[in-house]
Design a protein around this motif. Structure first.
Motif, PDB file in Angstrom:
ATOM      1  N   GLU A  44       0.829  -1.202   0.000  1.00  0.00           N
ATOM      2  CA  GLU A  44       0.000   0.000   0.000  1.00  0.00           C
ATOM      3  C   GLU A  44       0.868   1.258   0.000  1.00  0.00           C
ATOM      4  O   GLU A  44       0.533   2.261  -0.629  1.00  0.00           O
ATOM      5  CB  GLU A  44      -0.937   0.003   1.211  1.00  0.00           C
ATOM      6  CG  GLU A  44      -2.022  -1.068   1.164  1.00  0.00           C
ATOM      7  CD  GLU A  44      -2.956  -0.925  -0.020  1.00  0.00           C
ATOM      8  OE1 GLU A  44      -3.003   0.156  -0.642  1.00  0.00           O
ATOM      9  OE2 GLU A  44      -3.639  -1.915  -0.336  1.00  0.00           O
ATOM     10  N   VAL A  45       1.994   1.230   0.714  1.00  0.00           N
ATOM     11  CA  VAL A  45       2.908   2.373   0.697  1.00  0.00           C
ATOM     12  C   VAL A  45       3.478   2.569  -0.699  1.00  0.00           C
ATOM     13  O   VAL A  45       3.546   3.689  -1.223  1.00  0.00           O
ATOM     14  CB  VAL A  45       4.040   2.176   1.728  1.00  0.00           C
ATOM     15  CG1 VAL A  45       5.156   3.204   1.506  1.00  0.00           C
ATOM     16  CG2 VAL A  45       3.500   2.295   3.147  1.00  0.00           C
ATOM     17  N   GLU A  46       3.866   1.464  -1.331  1.00  0.00           N
ATOM     18  CA  GLU A  46       4.424   1.562  -2.674  1.00  0.00           C
ATOM     19  C   GLU A  46       3.396   2.043  -3.682  1.00  0.00           C
ATOM     20  O   GLU A  46       3.719   2.748  -4.646  1.00  0.00           O
ATOM     21  CB  GLU A  46       4.973   0.200  -3.102  1.00  0.00           C
ATOM     22  CG  GLU A  46       6.209  -0.231  -2.321  1.00  0.00           C
ATOM     23  CD  GLU A  46       6.657  -1.636  -2.679  1.00  0.00           C
ATOM     24  OE1 GLU A  46       5.906  -2.311  -3.423  1.00  0.00           O
ATOM     25  OE2 GLU A  46       7.736  -2.057  -2.211  1.00  0.00           O
ATOM     26  N   ALA A  47       2.146   1.675  -3.479  1.00  0.00           N
ATOM     27  CA  ALA A  47       1.100   2.066  -4.429  1.00  0.00           C
ATOM     28  C   ALA A  47       0.617   3.490  -4.199  1.00  0.00           C
ATOM     29  O   ALA A  47      -0.092   4.050  -5.046  1.00  0.00           O
ATOM     30  CB  ALA A  47      -0.086   1.105  -4.317  1.00  0.00           C
ATOM     31  N   SER A  48       0.972   4.065  -3.062  1.00  0.00           N
ATOM     32  CA  SER A  48       0.516   5.425  -2.772  1.00  0.00           C
ATOM     33  C   SER A  48       1.438   6.427  -3.442  1.00  0.00           C
ATOM     34  O   SER A  48       2.422   6.098  -4.095  1.00  0.00           O
ATOM     35  CB  SER A  48       0.503   5.654  -1.256  1.00  0.00           C
ATOM     36  OG  SER A  48       1.825   5.688  -0.762  1.00  0.00           O
ATOM     37  N   ALA A  49       1.140   7.670  -3.245  1.00  0.00           N
ATOM     38  CA  ALA A  49       1.933   8.733  -3.853  1.00  0.00           C
ATOM     39  C   ALA A  49       3.241   8.941  -3.107  1.00  0.00           C
ATOM     40  O   ALA A  49       4.095   9.705  -3.553  1.00  0.00           O
ATOM     41  CB  ALA A  49       1.127  10.033  -3.874  1.00  0.00           C
ATOM     42  N   ARG A  50       3.382   8.251  -1.952  1.00  0.00           N
ATOM     43  CA  ARG A  50       4.594   8.425  -1.160  1.00  0.00           C
ATOM     44  C   ARG A  50       5.781   7.789  -1.864  1.00  0.00           C
ATOM     45  O   ARG A  50       5.674   6.715  -2.461  1.00  0.00           O
ATOM     46  CB  ARG A  50       4.426   7.784   0.218  1.00  0.00           C
ATOM     47  CG  ARG A  50       3.250   8.347   1.023  1.00  0.00           C
ATOM     48  CD  ARG A  50       3.131   7.623   2.357  1.00  0.00           C
ATOM     49  NE  ARG A  50       4.358   7.765   3.136  1.00  0.00           N
ATOM     50  CZ  ARG A  50       4.631   8.810   3.905  1.00  0.00           C
ATOM     51  NH1 ARG A  50       3.765   9.809   3.993  1.00  0.00           N
ATOM     52  NH2 ARG A  50       5.748   8.875   4.589  1.00  0.00           N
ATOM     53  N   ALA A  51       6.913   8.432  -1.740  1.00  0.00           N
ATOM     54  CA  ALA A  51       8.115   7.887  -2.378  1.00  0.00           C
ATOM     55  C   ALA A  51       8.673   6.728  -1.564  1.00  0.00           C
ATOM     56  O   ALA A  51       9.263   5.800  -2.121  1.00  0.00           O
ATOM     57  CB  ALA A  51       9.174   8.979  -2.526  1.00  0.00           C
TER      58      ALA A  51
END
Length: 767
Positions: free
Chosen positions: A41-48
């Motif tokens: 989910e972190v990877e799929a979000s806009a977060r780097a």
């Protein structure tokens, strides 16, 4: 179901993993799944990257102790950054798996600030465990938690002690309740957690105690895991219905052995927990401007008070009665016996000689007379195996469960609760000593083979003489044990209007003085047993029985009482009118109608159809051809639609209601849930023509189900028996009903007719 769900289900079904190890294995599986979910989910979000946000396990999950029904407690920790909808994307898959989630989204500072004012948060964060994301955030949180517990140790201990007290008040006791709460009860898993939290504030148990605590904890944890796996539920209450199945999975010989293990573990946890919190309170008092309690003079050689505890300075080996002096002072002054004193008694207290030394019996009775204050003292002595040196016959009853729906407590605690209740009533009897001792001994035979009353009678006499009572008093105690069930059995299962009922009780009790003792002991016993054993109805019946028997024993027999409660002036007028009439008074339905066979069963059938349980029933047929039936119902949770009930009774009396078919349909729709391990109540049918005047008593014990009273009374009517009165009892899944009947040839039912009645009843009840 997802791949994770399939793997979780398969894991819970495995029998090659010890139940104590399963929570950690289940944690590992859950960790793997959640870390993968969070990372994706972190990877799929806009977060780097995952900097500034972390997924943290807290509470039981943080301790890597995830039972099958445990909550998954998670904290999405951030460093004052916007997490967007990341939390929802992590939480929703957990909910989709039908798992219970405890969740929060907070910054490190927010979490620590909340912990300052909320003890639940403060304790949950002590087990914070990093799962994924920014590990630095988790370490900051853990460091802040450690600092808080060390800096504010006194405050934390005070908050914990209050929380423990509240929980004990609500959760009951693991060691002594027949249906204990393994997690939150006194002596349960949560007490061990609290001991761990207290250690963070600087209060620890000695190493030997920690070993005992760990062993007890494993017993309770294994039981909790198997309870969750057996029932598929989250409940931590080990209900009687589930104990057989859980015991089998646990590996015990039977449910009684299993529950004895639970009781032993609960006693260890409760005692060590009490020890720790007593130390915490004393430590707080030592640093306070106002000490908790100044040392006081006891006034008895060999005893002193230090730091709010009673200390035995003398030698129990040379002063055998010192233990009773200490116990009495501990109960009266509410001073706990010091740990060192209990250890001294365990090492040096000899068995009491036979007969007891002079003054020992009076001290023993004084201790029992302290009521509920004596329970903790006696159980401390018993925990150190000292109580049995006074009363060796106690040992088989220690931690002994009871397979009874009436009882709340194990046998040992029930006896002490009965004594405590009796202590409240000593002013009502002329011999308080016999009342208190009778209460202590009335069920002592339950730890021995055979009928517990007979076993108790064999024990009571020698115990009484050993303690110093004379032969007459010893015989009174034996008779109290012999008849401790008499009054409730007769009052709830026999017709009090039958003169033979009173005569039978009078013959058994013999004198008003003994009846006085027995009546008060009965109330104490039933009150200690639980609300199912002593309520307003039972109390009123026993009171009426005692009053009538007292008059009989005093030589002034009461006026004939048969049907006097049923035939009120209003009912007599209605019968004289010769018409069908129905009256409702509170929870009582009275039906007056021209006498015909089956009237009673049709009214009972309507009550069953409307979901109303009958508590008591009476019937009477007049020479003029009129009949009256009355039914007292168990008050339901919602108001009764009596207009509908009356309408249906009238229809049934006219033959316009298909009762049997409708009751069968209701039984199919509202079939009562049967627990996985619940055993069917056996059906027994007995006939007694000697205990009733001008009637035969048919007593039916069978499994409770919708319409059982209707079925039984319909069969009795079909077999040509007229019901004169009835006593109805329902206990969990069993009914015990007694019917006073008269056959076509008179009050005595011949053996051949009895066999046919029994055959018909068994057929309808077991079909």
């Amino acid at each position: 179901m997802s791949a994770f769900g399939d793997r979780r289900t398969a894991l819970l079904a495995r029998t090659d993993i010890d139940a104590v190890e399963l929570p950690a294995v289940l944690c590992d599986l859950t960790d793997e799944w959640l870390i993968e979910r969070f990372t994706s989910e972190v990877e799929a979000s806009a977060r780097a990257d995952d900097a500034g946000v972390a997924l943290v396990a807290v509470g039981g999950y943080g301790r890597s102790e995830l039972c099958p029904g445990s909550d998954i407690d998670l904290l999405l920790l951030h460093d004052e950054v916007n997490t967007g909808d990341l939390a929802d994307r992590v939480w929703y898959p957990i909910w989709d798996e039908k798992l219970k989630l405890g969740h929060a989204v907070r910054s490190v500072d927010q979490a620590l600030e909340l912990a300052v004012t909320d003890i639940d948060t403060a304790t949950a964060l002590t087990s914070a465990r990093h799962l994924a994301g920014d590990a630095g955030l988790t370490e900051r949180l853990r460091a802040g938690v450690r600092d808080d517990w060390q800096t504010n140790a006194a405050q934390r201990l005070e908050e914990l002690e209050r929380a423990v007290s509240r929980r004990h008040h609500l959760g009951g006791e693991v060691a002594f309740l027949l249906e204990p709460d393994l997690k939150t009860g006194r002596g349960g898993l949560r007490d061990v957690h609290a001991i761990g939290w207290a250690s963070l504030a600087g209060i620890d148990l000695p190493p030997a105690d920690q070993e005992r605590l760990a062993a007890a904890y494993q017993t309770l944890l294994r039981a909790r895991v198997e309870l969750h796996r057996t029932t598929g539920l989250r409940s931590d209450v080990l209900s009687a219905d589930d104990q057989d199945a859980v015991a089998e999975r646990y590996g015990s010989v039977d449910a009684d052995a299993f529950m004895a293990d639970i009781a032993r573990a609960g006693r260890v946890v409760a005692f060590l927990s009490d020890q720790l919190w007593s130390r915490a309170v004393r430590r707080a008092a030592a640093t306070s401007a106002e000490p908790l309690q100044p040392d006081i003079e006891v006034g008895i050689s060999g005893l002193s008070v230090h730091d709010g505890e009673l200390v035995i300075d003398g030698d129990p080996a040379t002063d055998v009665v010192l233990v009773l002096h200490a116990a009495v002072q501990s109960a009266r002054k509410r001073l706990p016996l010091s740990r060192s004193s209990l250890a001294k008694l365990a090492e040096r207290q000899p068995p009491f000689p036979e007969p007891w030394p002079h003054g020992a019996r009076d001290l023993f009775i004084e201790l029992l007379g302290c009521g509920h204050r004596a329970i903790g003292v006696i159980e401390s002595l018993d925990f150190f195996d000292v109580w049995t040196r006074l009363l060796p016959e106690w040992a088989p009853n220690r931690n002994r469960p009871q397979r009874s729906r009436y009882h709340r407590f194990t046998v040992d605690r029930h006896l002490l609760e009965a004594v405590a209740e009796a202590a409240r009533f000593t002013h009502r009897v002329s011999r308080p000593d016999l009342l208190l001792m009778g209460a202590l001994l009335h069920d002592i035979g339950k730890g021995y083979p055979g009928d517990h009353t007979q076993a108790g009678m064999r024990l009571a006499g020698p115990i009484a003489r050993r303690c110093g009572w004379n032969a007459t008093d010893a015989d009174t105690l034996v008779r109290l044990v012999q008849h401790h069930l008499l009054l409730t059995d007769v009052a709830t299962r026999r017709d009090l209007g039958d003169p033979l009922t009173v005569t039978t009780v009078a013959r058994a009790t013999g004198t008003p003085e003994f009846l006085e003792l027995l009546a008060v002991m009965t109330e104490a016993d039933c009150t200690a047993t639980g609300p199912m054993a002593w309520g307003g109805w039972t109390a009123s019946l026993v009171s009426s029985l005692v009053e009538m028997t007292t008059e009989h024993l005093s030589g002034s027999d009461p006026a004939p009482t048969r049907h006097r409660r049923l035939l009120t002036d209003e009912v007599v007028e209605l019968m004289a009118a010769g018409e069908t009439a129905l009256r409702v008074d509170g929870d009582m339905l009275t039906v007056v109608a021209p006498d015909e066979r089956g009237l009673f069963s049709r009214a009972a059938g309507v009550l069953a159809l409307r979901g109303l349980d009958v508590l008591q029933a009476d019937a009477y047929s007049s020479p003029a051809g009129m009949a009256v039936s009355s039914f007292r119902i168990v008050p339901p949770d919602t108001p009764v639609d009596w207009d509908r009930v009356i309408y249906d009774v009238r229809r049934s009396l006219r033959g316009h209601l298909a009762l049997e078919a409708r009751i069968a349909e209701r039984a199919r729709v509202y079939r009562r849930r049967r627990a996985l391990s619940a055993t069917r109540a056996a059906t027994t049918i007995t006939f007694d023509a000697e205990s009733a005047t001008s009637a035969t008593i048919v007593e039916v014990r069978t499994e409770d189900h919708i319409g059982v009273l209707y079925k039984v009374t319909r069969v009795l009517a079909e077999m040509g028996l007229d019901i004169r009165s009835a006593k109805i009892q329902t206990l969990a899944n069993e009914v015990v009903d007694a019917f006073y009947v008269v056959g076509p040839d008179g009050p005595v039912i011949d053996p051949a007719h009895q066999r046919e009645v029994e055959l018909a009843l068994r057929h309808v009840l077991t079909a």
